[in-house]
Enzyme design. Structure first.
Site, PDB file in Angstrom:
ATOM      1  N   TYR A 124       0.844  -1.193   0.000  1.00  0.00           N
ATOM      2  CA  TYR A 124       0.000   0.000   0.000  1.00  0.00           C
ATOM      3  C   TYR A 124       0.878   1.241   0.000  1.00  0.00           C
ATOM      4  O   TYR A 124       1.749   1.387   0.863  1.00  0.00           O
ATOM      5  CB  TYR A 124      -0.929   0.021   1.223  1.00  0.00           C
ATOM      6  CG  TYR A 124      -1.858   1.206   1.127  1.00  0.00           C
ATOM      7  CD1 TYR A 124      -2.989   1.137   0.328  1.00  0.00           C
ATOM      8  CD2 TYR A 124      -1.565   2.408   1.761  1.00  0.00           C
ATOM      9  CE1 TYR A 124      -3.820   2.230   0.160  1.00  0.00           C
ATOM     10  CE2 TYR A 124      -2.389   3.510   1.603  1.00  0.00           C
ATOM     11  CZ  TYR A 124      -3.511   3.416   0.798  1.00  0.00           C
ATOM     12  OH  TYR A 124      -4.327   4.512   0.627  1.00  0.00           O
ATOM     13  N   GLN A 186     -10.824   0.827   1.254  1.00  0.00           N
ATOM     14  CA  GLN A 186     -11.268  -0.047   0.156  1.00  0.00           C
ATOM     15  C   GLN A 186     -10.095  -0.783  -0.492  1.00  0.00           C
ATOM     16  O   GLN A 186     -10.246  -1.926  -0.932  1.00  0.00           O
ATOM     17  CB  GLN A 186     -12.117   0.729  -0.863  1.00  0.00           C
ATOM     18  CG  GLN A 186     -11.448   1.918  -1.540  1.00  0.00           C
ATOM     19  CD  GLN A 186     -11.521   3.209  -0.722  1.00  0.00           C
ATOM     20  OE1 GLN A 186     -11.721   3.201   0.487  1.00  0.00           O
ATOM     21  NE2 GLN A 186     -11.326   4.339  -1.393  1.00  0.00           N
ATOM     22  N   ASN A 209      -2.686   6.499   6.448  1.00  0.00           N
ATOM     23  CA  ASN A 209      -3.320   7.317   7.491  1.00  0.00           C
ATOM     24  C   ASN A 209      -4.054   6.397   8.481  1.00  0.00           C
ATOM     25  O   ASN A 209      -3.978   5.174   8.386  1.00  0.00           O
ATOM     26  CB  ASN A 209      -4.257   8.344   6.853  1.00  0.00           C
ATOM     27  CG  ASN A 209      -5.361   7.675   6.034  1.00  0.00           C
ATOM     28  OD1 ASN A 209      -5.666   6.489   6.259  1.00  0.00           O
ATOM     29  ND2 ASN A 209      -5.931   8.393   5.103  1.00  0.00           N
ATOM     30  N   SER A 233       5.013   8.566  13.097  1.00  0.00           N
ATOM     31  CA  SER A 233       6.471   8.463  13.012  1.00  0.00           C
ATOM     32  C   SER A 233       7.141   9.220  14.170  1.00  0.00           C
ATOM     33  O   SER A 233       6.551  10.140  14.740  1.00  0.00           O
ATOM     34  CB  SER A 233       6.906   9.046  11.672  1.00  0.00           C
ATOM     35  OG  SER A 233       8.224   8.688  11.376  1.00  0.00           O
ATOM     36  N   GLN A 255      12.012  15.106  11.106  1.00  0.00           N
ATOM     37  CA  GLN A 255      10.990  14.208  11.627  1.00  0.00           C
ATOM     38  C   GLN A 255       9.685  14.964  11.866  1.00  0.00           C
ATOM     39  O   GLN A 255       8.591  14.481  11.540  1.00  0.00           O
ATOM     40  CB  GLN A 255      11.477  13.568  12.933  1.00  0.00           C
ATOM     41  CG  GLN A 255      10.514  12.564  13.518  1.00  0.00           C
ATOM     42  CD  GLN A 255      10.232  11.445  12.545  1.00  0.00           C
ATOM     43  OE1 GLN A 255      11.125  10.925  11.905  1.00  0.00           O
ATOM     44  NE2 GLN A 255       8.969  11.082  12.412  1.00  0.00           N
ATOM     45  N   HIS A 258       6.928  15.442   9.187  1.00  0.00           N
ATOM     46  CA  HIS A 258       6.160  14.294   8.669  1.00  0.00           C
ATOM     47  C   HIS A 258       4.672  14.459   8.911  1.00  0.00           C
ATOM     48  O   HIS A 258       3.852  14.170   8.048  1.00  0.00           O
ATOM     49  CB  HIS A 258       6.632  12.985   9.321  1.00  0.00           C
ATOM     50  CG  HIS A 258       7.651  12.267   8.514  1.00  0.00           C
ATOM     51  ND1 HIS A 258       7.414  11.803   7.263  1.00  0.00           N
ATOM     52  CD2 HIS A 258       8.943  11.929   8.790  1.00  0.00           C
ATOM     53  CE1 HIS A 258       8.495  11.210   6.789  1.00  0.00           C
ATOM     54  NE2 HIS A 258       9.443  11.286   7.692  1.00  0.00           N
ATOM     55  N   GLU A 322      11.427   4.614  17.032  1.00  0.00           N
ATOM     56  CA  GLU A 322      11.464   4.131  15.648  1.00  0.00           C
ATOM     57  C   GLU A 322      12.825   4.495  15.014  1.00  0.00           C
ATOM     58  O   GLU A 322      13.534   3.634  14.533  1.00  0.00           O
ATOM     59  CB  GLU A 322      10.323   4.795  14.868  1.00  0.00           C
ATOM     60  CG  GLU A 322      10.255   4.395  13.415  1.00  0.00           C
ATOM     61  CD  GLU A 322       9.304   5.289  12.612  1.00  0.00           C
ATOM     62  OE1 GLU A 322       8.874   6.351  13.122  1.00  0.00           O
ATOM     63  OE2 GLU A 322       9.012   4.924  11.465  1.00  0.00           O
ATOM     64  N   HIS A 323      13.154   5.784  15.042  1.00  0.00           N
ATOM     65  CA  HIS A 323      14.464   6.260  14.558  1.00  0.00           C
ATOM     66  C   HIS A 323      15.260   6.728  15.757  1.00  0.00           C
ATOM     67  O   HIS A 323      14.725   7.438  16.616  1.00  0.00           O
ATOM     68  CB  HIS A 323      14.296   7.452  13.617  1.00  0.00           C
ATOM     69  CG  HIS A 323      13.416   7.194  12.438  1.00  0.00           C
ATOM     70  ND1 HIS A 323      12.079   7.544  12.414  1.00  0.00           N
ATOM     71  CD2 HIS A 323      13.678   6.612  11.235  1.00  0.00           C
ATOM     72  CE1 HIS A 323      11.563   7.189  11.243  1.00  0.00           C
ATOM     73  NE2 HIS A 323      12.501   6.618  10.515  1.00  0.00           N
ATOM     74  N   ASP A 356      15.919   7.282   5.434  1.00  0.00           N
ATOM     75  CA  ASP A 356      14.586   7.400   4.835  1.00  0.00           C
ATOM     76  C   ASP A 356      14.641   7.129   3.342  1.00  0.00           C
ATOM     77  O   ASP A 356      13.658   6.710   2.745  1.00  0.00           O
ATOM     78  CB  ASP A 356      14.033   8.815   5.049  1.00  0.00           C
ATOM     79  CG  ASP A 356      13.540   9.022   6.472  1.00  0.00           C
ATOM     80  OD1 ASP A 356      13.356   8.028   7.184  1.00  0.00           O
ATOM     81  OD2 ASP A 356      13.352  10.196   6.865  1.00  0.00           O
ATOM     82  N   GLU A 410       2.045 -37.250  28.329  1.00  0.00           N
ATOM     83  CA  GLU A 410       1.062 -36.227  27.965  1.00  0.00           C
ATOM     84  C   GLU A 410      -0.293 -36.859  27.631  1.00  0.00           C
ATOM     85  O   GLU A 410      -1.220 -36.161  27.219  1.00  0.00           O
ATOM     86  CB  GLU A 410       1.572 -35.377  26.789  1.00  0.00           C
ATOM     87  CG  GLU A 410       2.679 -34.406  27.199  1.00  0.00           C
ATOM     88  CD  GLU A 410       2.962 -33.325  26.145  1.00  0.00           C
ATOM     89  OE1 GLU A 410       2.402 -33.381  25.036  1.00  0.00           O
ATOM     90  OE2 GLU A 410       3.750 -32.407  26.461  1.00  0.00           O
ATOM     91  N   HIS A 415       0.095 -40.878  19.507  1.00  0.00           N
ATOM     92  CA  HIS A 415       1.429 -40.341  19.223  1.00  0.00           C
ATOM     93  C   HIS A 415       2.487 -41.399  19.546  1.00  0.00           C
ATOM     94  O   HIS A 415       3.458 -41.586  18.813  1.00  0.00           O
ATOM     95  CB  HIS A 415       1.708 -39.098  20.071  1.00  0.00           C
ATOM     96  CG  HIS A 415       1.059 -37.839  19.561  1.00  0.00           C
ATOM     97  ND1 HIS A 415      -0.306 -37.665  19.525  1.00  0.00           N
ATOM     98  CD2 HIS A 415       1.591 -36.686  19.066  1.00  0.00           C
ATOM     99  CE1 HIS A 415      -0.574 -36.462  19.035  1.00  0.00           C
ATOM    100  NE2 HIS A 415       0.564 -35.846  18.759  1.00  0.00           N
TER     101      HIS A 415
END
Lengths: 431, 431
Positions: A124, A186, A209, A233, A255, A258, A322-323, A356, A410, A415
């Site tokens: 995506y 969608q 988003n 981010s 940063q 963003h 994250e960074h 990046d 068991e 088995h």
């Protein structure tokens, strides 16, 4: 930005809290649209593209002529830059290939692990203000290296029904030919259930988003995997008096631009550095095209003074950025002791924007503290490992009895019997 | 078992459909219990242990004296068998350790990937009819090898408030000292939110009934990761006329005894083998202690005849079996071409129960078709990979311009400026 001096450990979790969002309303919308996609397929995709993107799409699939046109619209300067980035990303992800791991655990018992590609994956790529063609590099290059046989890419069209040429150029460069003009909930629904045009995939990758994020989460209820849970981010910089305040400020701002919900944190053992960086931030922010966004993001952000590197790394590991940029004299200390981070940037000349775009590392990384348990996207994200075992007559004679004892303990007698039958047949042969 | 001859490709998905369950009612119960655990902590755990397990627990944590007592209650035969299994599992998972991957993608741009442990993990071990101590081996051994610093184990107590000695013995052998007497939804809630006694963890592993499965799924909404989505256990055997029908039947039964919702499938290019296996199944099933369960599972199961190996492997990859046994002359053909499977068992003397217990491979595997996109539990399940990059002055001079061009094309000018500032400082130095 808010400056905090020497926070107590009990205050850390409040200070480090990320901006959060409520998603329950979005969930209802996702379920509604998913049901429609499942029932009506392509028609639903077109309906919501009209509604949300404001354009009527006839053919969801991008045609060859559109790829050809895109090729003529991208400047050669940008093409060269994309190729430089692609080359580095390819080298780093190619180096991640692992070979078969094989071991004889007991004489006659051979076990091995091999990786195989996830056959069908969906990427995506968001539309909106910035065409994130760099994310195609980060996802399509490892998908191809892994050997995924079907790669579907969904991205929303603009108001004229077109896809940004840089996106189409990059997709083609990476060998992705199935590009569809559909975005949002969608698009995630289409890749989850499949429609007349778009194949159902096994795993969905990519940012988006909050609608896309919630849709990906809900998709996991329907048998699809996702790269990782997403969140806004974020960047944490640790810097001491050896750092360059202008560079640090420029990283914090890159940063912050963003999104208004981005979070940036500067941790330092130097109060004067904190002050210098704050001044630099004021200077540098004023001429940015995305100044309003960056100012909002700085509102969520903190400058934190701590006494020493030891406290700093403890706080950083609790946050799990994250960074993570390290501009300190004792860089090695942070390399050794960081446990929770997505991607780490070391030294003065390693801005976050390098990772990046073009250094070779992946920019699809765990946010929101998920660096505690998730990896960023890497070659293995597009593969799964399968184990194999082959046991010889000697092997089953060696471990058969242990299996019988364990299975019986068991309470699983079938088995046990599967082993007993084999052992008996061998005793029969040994007469 | 239902025999199906030469099914058309269009019929495959219907034939291979797994038994499914509705979970929406369970979801409500999970959310209710989770909220209570979050608010009331240990008290809630004790309340539901009384309600669901029928026993009042004073101390949730298993005491040292209980471990000591367990040690005396487990036979030395069983201890030896557990140690044999542990040794093989350790060897195979230790072989999965990967070293740092480092590459210079462009002169002056060094990128590397390193793995770090997930610090806090939770293991869920079901109680019920069979004490699944083997699952402790499969989870705790790789957790320890990965270097997880906090390992929490939850398992429900019996009606007298005790934990099966084999479970305590195995936990101790694996170095797990934090064992808690709590099961079901409330145990998953405790590891998700933390209580006075039990630490919040970052990732939860382990099998369970449908309540535990749904609770694990919902836990992922609260920032916890899980090993994989779960479903009933399953086995697919592909066998030709070279196979031993009694062995094949014993493997099918060892899967069928797991639960009434287990699924077993035999695919064969030999009609006579299908008939022989069906006869063997009738013979072997009658004396099993878990005969009723096994008979129900066989009700969900299929014997499928196909014309050749090529069709067989295509059907098998579409199914994506958790366990996959190959008893065919052309074993190599299946090794080369299997893409979707959890664990593969090769040849006459490699029963599924070997991998369930003692060969060394992990038995926590993707079911329900999730082998298409998930790995079974392995060493990496307890780690995450972090990327690092260090760019020298030469490095940023080499890739800086490409980053500027890419950032500008995506409309992210602060990203560009972070590079521009650095390039300018170097030009200044070069005067």
């Amino acid at each position: 930005m808010k400056t905090i001096l020497n926070p107590k450990k009990t205050e850390w979790s409040a200070i480090l809290r990320r901006p959060t969002q409520s998603v329950s309303e979005i969930e209802e919308l996702v379920i509604e649209i998913f049901n429609e996609v499942k029932m009506e397929g392509d028609e639903t995709l077109k309906k919501y593209t009209k509604q949300f993107d404001g354009v009527k799409i006839i053919d969801l699939k991008v045609a060859q002529a559109e790829f050809d046109e895109a090729e003529t619209l991208v400047s050669s300067e940008l093409k060269n830059a994309i190729q430089t980035a692609a080359s580095n990303i390819k080298k780093f992800h190619e180096a991640q290939k692992t070979s078969k791991i094989e071991i004889e655990t007991t004489p006659g018992v051979i076990c091995w692990q091999e990786k195989r590609p996830i056959e069908k994956v969906g990427l995506y790529i968001p539309g909106g203000t910035a065409p994130l063609f760099s994310t195609i590099l980060m996802l399509a290059i490892p998908a191809k290296l892994a050997g995924c046989t079907e790669i579907v890419l969904c991205t929303p069209p603009d108001k004229t029904g077109k896809i940004n040429p840089a996106i189409l150029y990059t997709a083609k460069l990476c060998g992705v030919s199935q590009v569809y003009k559909v975005g949002g909930i969608q698009a995630i629904g289409a890749m989850t259930f499949g429609t007349e045009s778009i194949s159902k995939v096994y795993k969905i990758f990519g940012p988006g988003n909050q609608y896309v994020t919630v849709a990906k989460q809900i998709a996991t209820k329907f048998g699809v995997a996702i790269d990782m849970p997403a969140g806004p981010s974020e960047l944490l910089v640790v810097a001491d008096e050896s750092a360059n305040p202008a560079f640090v400020a420029s990283d914090l701002l890159s940063q912050a631009e963003h999104g208004a919900d981005s979070q940036v944190i500067l941790v330092s053992t130097s109060k004067s550095l904190l002050e210098e960086v704050e001044l630099e931030l004021q200077n540098q922010i004023t001429n940015l095209p995305r100044e309003i966004i960056a100012r909002k993001a700085l509102g969520n952000s903190k400058l934190i003074f701590v006494e020493n590197d030891k406290i700093a790394i403890e706080l950083i590991n609790e946050y799990g950025p994250e960074h993570f940029i390290v501009c300190c004299k004792d860089e090695e200390y942070y390399i050794r002791n960081v446990v929770n981070a997505g991607s780490v940037f070391l030294g003065k000349f390693t801005p976050e924007s390098a990772g990046d775009y073009a250094s070779g590392t992946n920019h699809t990384l765990p946010t929101n503290g998920y660096a505690k348990q998730f990896s960023g996207v890497n070659l293995d994200s597009f593969m799964k490992s399968i184990t194999f075992q082959r046991i010889s007559e000697t092997g089953i004679l060696n471990i058969g009895n242990a299996i019988e004892v364990l299975a019986e303990a068991e309470g699983l007698m079938a088995h046990k019997k599967a082993v007993t039958l084999r052992l008996q047949s061998l005793k029969g042969n040994n007469k």
